[in-house]
Design a protein around this motif. Structure first.
Motif, PDB file in Angstrom:
ATOM      1  N   GLU A 103      28.389  33.079  12.347  1.00  0.00           N
ATOM      2  CA  GLU A 103      29.212  31.880  12.179  1.00  0.00           C
ATOM      3  C   GLU A 103      30.280  32.039  11.121  1.00  0.00           C
ATOM      4  N   GLU A 105      31.202  35.292   9.605  1.00  0.00           N
ATOM      5  CA  GLU A 105      31.936  36.553   9.698  1.00  0.00           C
ATOM      6  C   GLU A 105      32.420  36.808  11.120  1.00  0.00           C
ATOM      7  N   LYS A 106      32.116  35.880  12.008  1.00  0.00           N
ATOM      8  CA  LYS A 106      32.578  35.967  13.395  1.00  0.00           C
ATOM      9  C   LYS A 106      32.145  37.264  14.074  1.00  0.00           C
ATOM     10  N   ASN A 108      29.754  39.045  16.831  1.00  0.00           N
ATOM     11  CA  ASN A 108      28.994  38.581  17.986  1.00  0.00           C
ATOM     12  C   ASN A 108      28.004  39.629  18.498  1.00  0.00           C
TER      13      ASN A 108
END
Lengths: 405, 321, 231, 249, 289
Positions: A103, A105-106, A108
């Protein structure tokens, strides 16, 4: 990266006075400004705590991977950067760190989670986060069965698969009565369950089992119990420092002279501190540097050049998961979670462990099963595992969404 | 006392969902929950000198109870939280009765032993608790009363703020109540308090049960927050950590433990993001803190705010005249 | 010789001592009398270095000792027999004696101790807690003597002892003069103080209000008692 | 029937008999002194009566009820208040709070876990009144630990008085007080006791205090009762002179 | 394996385990007796001993040098820590010491991991202790017999130090009445430092002695220190005899309990402690608080 920098400033005072450049920062982590297009991979793993020795393997192999692919121009032209954070092997920490990576550090894509309980804690969250997790260590059978989620793939050999390989090997051995000693932990329980089922299916007998708590130091009473039961062979599912302690103490009690000891997992991590007395130990192997595949020879060469020693089980397993990821990204031409899932399902690849195929039904990578024997070989300061039997993937992989056979 | 800090605090907490997005709101929720956990320990540690090494016990029991009530019994979130508190309190009565027979280190070790037994039970009772894997994917059940409000992240944060705030008010009321004052009297001079007519054992038991019930609430909120529970919640290391939070923040202050919990969590989380050797820094900070802040963070903060000098140290008078 | 000047201080914020000044010569017994709570025990504790914040000056044989840690005060030649004796309960009599004794005692070899306190010889192997009150008091004094002190501080030695034992005690204290030690005796039992003292001090409210030789005290006793010792 | 009747109270620590078969009775409203040399067992006797120390043998009957086996807090709630030989206060709490705790302890809601409004005011009121009666009204908000010794002793008396006990046990109330303080205390006690009709059991070294307050005196020596009677009788008793009065002189 | 042999072997197993526990628990109880401190860092010191010993043993090739090296290193650390971190805290509440020793445990564990890495270190006992002796025809490792002997030597040695030396006399005097000991010329602070160093030294020796069984690894100190706490509590804090008895009792409970009731392994030690403390809150040989 402003986030990262501002909180570093926040902590600057305390951290700087205490650490003042004494402490090594994890490579890549927080390395100032990331170039646009850099591929960031989250590795919340156990750097400290009980699992630290395994965490160290995840960390060093991640670093080697980044170095290797970045030298070749990255994956699809994107440089790779690892975000490695310490979870101490505690599920709650792992959950928080993973959530932060996704959420804040983005990131995935998550890899390198250590304990099965950590993986099981994170898995239900993956869909909400729209994140992908590729397991390289977690052995619990349930992850591809009851607890299956579409956003998780298991690149590694699971506990049941290891138990299956050693059971298959034992089918041809004279011993007919078995006793099991395993870690009182999900992985240990599922391994013993699978093993006993397979052995009895072969017409052999499981005459008893005992589970030792994680962190057991004195195995003498368990060794006495094995002696008391007097089996022909002892199946052992212990890992980490517990495995080392047991193997050392079993050798001191000369348990191997009366009972054949076979183990679910042969790690250099155990073999090295056990030393000479590990010679002759037979067990299944999730990965060993001795596999004779071109990809493995190349990996072992790179690894040895970098770290001055041969890679161990989870170096190889983690490397395989990274290879799988790289292939998926190339195939999908994107790092989008949905696209990667699609690319991974059914994907085939020749990795350090030979041919693997990621099946779509439960996201388990089908792969060969190996049985090794520990032997003394010239050129190595310690005994090493030598492959004595290889089973094709079809024989060791359980049915879809099954933890057992 | 001025109302200003209170209003500012409430305003800040209310504004948090607007200012903080995603992860940070979650982190704040966790800080509040751990703060409640630490405050609950302060009730017995700070006001009754009952040093517990097993406070993870009620925390974990509350967490498992809430998780099981939601996951297996399908209770709505608020009911599960209330149920968890009730269960923790009921368990605390016999445990407290046994532990409060002893004092000092023996009390500490008894609480540790009960918490470890709870850990063993949670670990071995796999069919119920999931054993070493724990229970993952616990649902936040909205229930039939339209309580979907609380199931989202902001809603859950609001619920946490409300419950933690209520718990804090309840704790303050308790401390100011006749029983709370009597407890302080027992802490200051047990023989004197007893001679006045206070029953120290009953007081300690009451503090134990209340403290455990609030710890159970913290555990339940935690289970509802991360939607995952495992036996690690009951392990002695958790008891050690919460003890550190309270001492770090300042004992006998109720607010201090919130500071301590925030500092502990942020330090551990943030420093471990900066360096693998976070433990070295954290340990060093603890050592220095103890030496330079005898009253903990709250004590230091309060002193700096007031700009006042330390109140004169009052030692119990010596036996000799 | 012990010289105490303008000693002020007490426990916490209270000032029990309000400027205590006196000297105690060697080879003599200086008795401090006074009612309870007047600062007699506090004076001894201050001399011993057991009170945190005390001002003034204390010297033993010319060496300033105020502010030194307790153990260094002891090593400077001050021995302390506290109120309540404070025997080590689980050490034997012999071991109790050895704690303070760094080298074999010059002035007080064991034979001399036992000549003074014959009971102790028989009880050498017994634990301190098994001794009677009188025996404990003897042991406490013996334990102080084997450190070869220049100054011996005795706090209420007669407390709780039977008259016969108090008489024995008086005999022992009188004989301490022979070895050139300055004895400071704090007593509520005026009888004992008068029987052994060479110098009498009276303390009232943290001050020494009266100091005189024993002879003079006897002459003035009636007025001293009326003025300071009775309420 | 006496207010308090103790029979055969005994306490031994190992071989030492601190209190040895002592009988003592106190009538309602009576001021009774217990005297004896140091170590005679006076404080231990009090501890046996209040239940602070377990009895080796003996029985305590208070207002017709056997309280021998009750813990100290239960004895206190039945109407026996005490002060301690060595000042025992809550040093970090204010003087008022110390007395408030005394008042609170004997109320039915002494250990109520919720704040009480009106009752709290009543408790505070009673505490202020008790402080005023011992002359400490001006020091209500001072931490007990920093009061002077004499004021601390008075505070202890206030803590006991506010409980309106049927029996008040005073262990050396003027110990360590100055002459003026002692006189003040004696006058105060005399006044208050006369006004309230509280029975008192008093240990005191200062015989003038004893003679000023008590009509009857019990003399202890080595754990045993060696005499009992009016001040004049006690003064005349040869055994008492030997054991105590003579020794002091 | 017949029942007699089983019983005898298990008895020996329990003794060997109790010997290891003894090294840690004796240090804890000694420190508690004189300083009233519950030392959370004791397990980390034990681990330090294991690593220093393993390294010294590998460097010198001598097991016999490893033991003093470990003990001295651990004792030095203890001495240093007492001077730097405890001294400012004397007179403060016990909770201050909890936090400071907790901090030390964190620091020390991480410092060890930084210095030695995450991999386990090994140390082999000398040749003649590497084999087995036969007890009723059952092989029993000589090294475990050596451990039993070492435990007896350590306990006996400590007893002699406590009861036959001046240092021991002073330790006992200070633990009974520190103020009086000070008034008799004993430097109580120095003695506290010495006792803390001795306690740490014992833990360090215990650490290196455990290496041939379990290797030296990060985390080895975590649970063992809890076991040692249990030993000390069961025996009675500050009691020498109690600690010896407590370690035997805990070791026997674990050895036989895990044999007959392996499902109870996680909780059996704590159950034992609860029973003992409820019957005797001060421990078997302790005094009531």
């Amino acid at each position: 990266m402003t986030n990262r920098l501002s909180r570093r400033r926040l902590l600057g005072a305390t951290a700087a006075t205490a650490a003042a450049g004494l402490l090594p920062l994890p490579a890549f982590h927080g390395s100032a400004r990331a170039q646009a297009g850099t591929l960031r991979l989250g590795v919340p793993t156990a750097v400290t705590g009980t699992w630290a020795p395994l965490g160290a393997q995840v960390v060093r192999t991640s670093r080697l991977f980044a170095k290797t692919v970045n030298a070749e121009g990255g994956i699809d032209g994107r440089k790779v950067e690892f975000l490695i954070e310490d979870t101490q092997g505690v599920p709650a920490n792992c959950l928080r760190k993973a959530q932060e990576m996704v959420e804040r550090e983005k990131v995935n894509i998550l890899l390198g989670l250590m304990a099965s309980s950590e993986a099981l804690a994170v898995m239900p969250k993956l869909a909400e986060w729209n994140a992908l997790f590729i397991s390289s260590i977690n052995g619990a059978g349930s992850m591809t069965a009851e607890a299956y989620v579409p956003n998780m793939f298991r690149a590694n050999t699971s506990g049941p698969m290891g138990a299956r390989a050693i059971a298959l090997w034992l089918e041809d051995q004279p011993a007919t009565e078995f006793f099991s000693l395993s870690l009182d932990y999900a992985w240990g329980h599922s391994s013993v369950e699978v093993f006993e089922k397979l052995i009895t299916g072969m017409g052999k007998k499981a005459i008893g089992k005992v589970f030792a708590p994680v962190g057991t130091k004195d195995y003498s009473t368990y060794i006495a119990r094995v002696r008391q039961a007097n089996p022909q062979a002892l199946y052992v599912a212990l890992t980490g420092d517990d495995g080392t302690a047991f193997l050392r103490q079993a050798a001191q009690y000369r348990l191997g002279e009366k009972v054949q000891i076979v183990t679910e997992l042969v790690d250099l991590l155990n073999v090295k501190p056990v030393g000479e007395s590990a010679v002759g130990l037979v067990g299944s192997s999730r990965y060993t540097f001795a596999y004779d595949t071109p990809a493995n020879v190349d990996f072992v060469k790179r690894f040895t050049a970098e770290y001055g020693e041969v890679p161990d089980t989870f170096d190889g397993e983690h490397w395989q998961s990274l290879q799988l990821l790289a292939a998926a990204i190339r195939k999908a031409g994107s790092t989008d979670t949905k696209a990667l899932i699609q690319a991974l399902e059914g994907m085939e690849l020749t990795s350090v462990k030979g041919p693997i195929k990621v099946r779509a039904c439960d996201h388990q990578a089908e792969q060969q099963g190996f049985v090794v024997r520990v032997e003394k070989r010239d050129g190595y300061p310690h005994p090493i595992p030598v492959v004595i039997k290889t089973y094709p993937a079809a024989r060791v992989t359980p049915e879809c969404r099954k933890a057992s056979y | 006392m001025s109302r200003l800090p209170w209003l500012a605090g409430i305003a800040a907490l209310a504004a948090a969902p607007i200012a903080l997005a995603g992860f940070h709101l979650g982190l704040l929720t966790e800080v509040l929950i751990l703060g409640l956990f630490a405050m609950s320990l302060d009730l017995q540690l700070g006001y009754a000198r009952m040093v517990s090494f097993g406070h993870a016990g009620p925390y974990g029991v509350g967490a498992f109870a809430a998780a099981l009530l939601m996951a297996k019994a399908g209770w709505p979130l608020p009911c599960a939280l209330a149920g968890a508190v009730a269960i923790t309190a009921v368990v605390a009565v016999p445990v407290g009765w046994l532990c409060c027979r002893a004092g000092g280190v023996a009390f500490a070790m008894l609480t540790l032993a009960f918490a470890q037994l709870a850990y063993a039970v949670a670990y071995k009772w796999q069919s119920l608790t999931g054993g070493s894997d724990g229970l993952a994917g616990v649902p936040r059940v909205a229930g039939p009363f339209g309580l979907e409000l609380f199931t989202g992240r902001v809603g859950y944060y609001a619920l946490t703020v409300a419950l933690v705030g209520s718990a804090l008010l309840a704790a303050r009321a308790f401390v100011a109540s006749p029983m709370g004052r009597a407890l302080v009297a027992v802490r200051e001079n047990e023989a004197r308090a007893e001679a006045l007519g206070f029953d120290p054992r009953r007081l300690r038991l009451a503090a134990f049960v209340l403290s455990n019930a609030l710890a159970g609430l913290a555990g339940a909120l935690y289970a509802g927050h991360v939607l995952f529970v495992s036996p690690e919640l009951l392990l002695w290391t958790v008891s050690g950590h919460v003890l550190v939070m309270v001492i770090l923040g300042g004992t006998g202050t109720l607010f201090g433990p919130f500071l301590g919990a925030a500092a502990f969590l942020m330090l551990e989380h943030e420093v471990s993001a900066l360096t693998e050797s976070w433990a070295l820094i954290l340990g060093f900070i603890f050592i220095v803190t103890v030496i330079v802040m005898p009253e903990g963070m709250w004590g230091l903060g309060a002193r700096l705010l007031r700009g006042a000098r330390r109140p004169p140290a009052v030692e119990p008078r010596h036996a000799a005249p | 010789m012990l010289a105490v000047e303008r000693l002020e201080g007490g426990y916490g914020t209270g000032r029990v001592l309000q400027g205590v000044t006196f000297t105690a010569p060697r080879g003599a017994v200086t008795a401090i009398v006074g009612r309870n709570g007047m600062g007699k025990t506090t004076t001894l504790r201050a001399v011993m270095g057991m009170l945190p914040a005390v001002t003034g000056a204390v010297a033993v044989g010319g060496r300033a000792i105020l502010g030194l840690p307790v153990h260094e005060v002891a090593r400077a030649g001050v021995a302390y027999v506290p109120e309540g004796r404070q025997i080590f309960p689980k050490l034997t009599v012999a071991e109790n004696l050895q704690v303070g004794q760094r080298v074999p005692s010059r002035l007080w070899p064991q034979d001399r101790i036992f000549a003074l306190m014959p009971n102790l010889r028989e009880r050498l192997g017994n634990d301190g807690r098994t001794l009677s009150g009188g025996e404990q008091q003897m042991l406490a004094i013996a334990r102080a003597l084997v450190t070869d002190p220049a100054v011996l501080l005795l706090d209420e030695p007669s407390q709780g002892l039977a008259p016969l034992i108090v008489q024995q005690l008086a005999g022992i204290v009188r004989r301490l003069r022979e070895v050139d030690v300055a004895v400071v005796l704090v007593e509520q039992n005026l009888g004992l103080a008068r029987a052994v003292a060479d110098q009498m001090l009276v303390m009232v409210k943290g001050e020494v209000v009266y100091a005189a030789s024993a002879e003079r005290f006897r002459e003035e006793e009636a007025s001293v008692r009326a003025q300071w010792l009775t309420p | 029937m006496p207010l308090l009747e103790c029979t055969g109270l005994s306490r031994a620590w190992g071989a030492v008999r601190a209190v040895d078969g002592v009988d003592i009775a106190v009538e309602a409203g009576e001021v009774r002194a217990v005297i004896g040399p140091n170590g005679a067992g006076k404080t231990t006797l009090f501890n046996l009566i209040t239940g602070a120390v377990p009895k080796t043998a003996g029985r305590v009957v208070f207002r017709g009820e056997d309280v021998s086996r009750l813990p100290p807090h239960a004895v206190a709630r039945r109407g026996i208040a005490r002060t301690f030989q060595v000042t025992a206060l809550f040093p970090r709490l204010t003087a008022l709070e110390n007395v408030r705790l005394g008042a609170q302890a004997v109320r039915p809601d002494a250990m109520r876990p919720l704040p009480v409004g009106a009752a709290a005011a009543a408790t505070t009121e009673a505490a202020r009144a008790a402080l005023a009666r011992v002359g400490l009204a001006g020091l209500a908000d001072v931490a007990a630990g920093v009061l002077s010794h004499g004021d601390q002793r008075l505070l202890e008396v206030a803590m006991a008085l506010v409980q309106r006990p049927a029996l008040l046990i005073l262990d050396e109330p003027t110990q360590g007080m100055s002459v003026e303080e002692t006189q003040h205390t004696v006058a105060l006690l005399g006044r208050v006791l006369a006004a309230e009709g509280t029975a008192v059991l008093l240990v005191e070294h200062d015989l003038q205090v004893v003679f000023a307050l008590a009509r009857r005196i019990t003399v202890l020596h080595r754990g045993r009762r060696i005499a009992e009677g009016t001040p004049a009788e006690v003064r005349a008793d040869a055994a008492v002179r030997d054991a105590y009065l003579g020794n002091l002189d | 394996m017949d029942q007699t042999a089983l019983f005898v072997v298990q008895g020996l197993n329990a003794l060997a385990l109790s010997a290891l526990l003894l090294f840690i628990a004796l240090g804890l109880t000694l420190v508690f007796g004189i300083m009233r401190i519950v030392n959370f860092a004791h397990g980390a010191v034990y681990m330090l001993g294991a690593y220093v010993g393993a390294t010294a043993g590998q460097a010198t090739g001598s097991f016999w040098l490893a033991i003093p090296a470990a003990a001295v290193a651990a004792a030095l650390l203890g001495w240093l820590f007492e001077r730097l971190a405890f001294r400012p805290l004397y007179g403060r509440e016990g909770t201050a010491f909890l936090l400071v020793t907790f901090g030390l445990a964190l620091c020390l564990t991480e410092a060890i991991r930084l210095t030695w890495g995450a991999d386990a270190r090994r140390l082999e006992p000398p040749e003649f202790l590497g084999g087995v002796v036969f007890v009723l025809d059952e092989p029993f490792p000589s090294y475990r017999l050596f451990l039993i002997a070492a435990g007896i030597v350590a306990a006996g040695g400590l007893w002699l130090v406590l009861h036959r030396t001046r240092l021991g006399l002073l330790i006992r005097a200070v633990s009974q009445n520190p103020a009086m000991a000070g008034a008799l010329g004993v430097d109580v602070r120095l003695l506290r430092g010495a006792v803390f160093a001795i306690g740490c030294g014992l833990a360090g020796a215990g650490g290196v002695l455990a290496v041939p069984l379990i290797t030296a690894y990060v985390g080895m100190g975590a649970s063992v220190v809890i076991d040692a706490f249990v030993v000390v509590m069961i025996g009675g804090m500050g009691s020498f005899v109690g600690t010896v008895a407590g370690s035997a009792l805990v070791a026997a409970t674990q050895t036989f309990g895990n044999f007959y009731l392996p499902e109870m392994a996680l909780g059996i030690t704590y159950a034992l402690m609860i029973v003992v403390l409820l019957l005797r809150p001060g421990g078997l040989f302790g005094e009531e608080e």
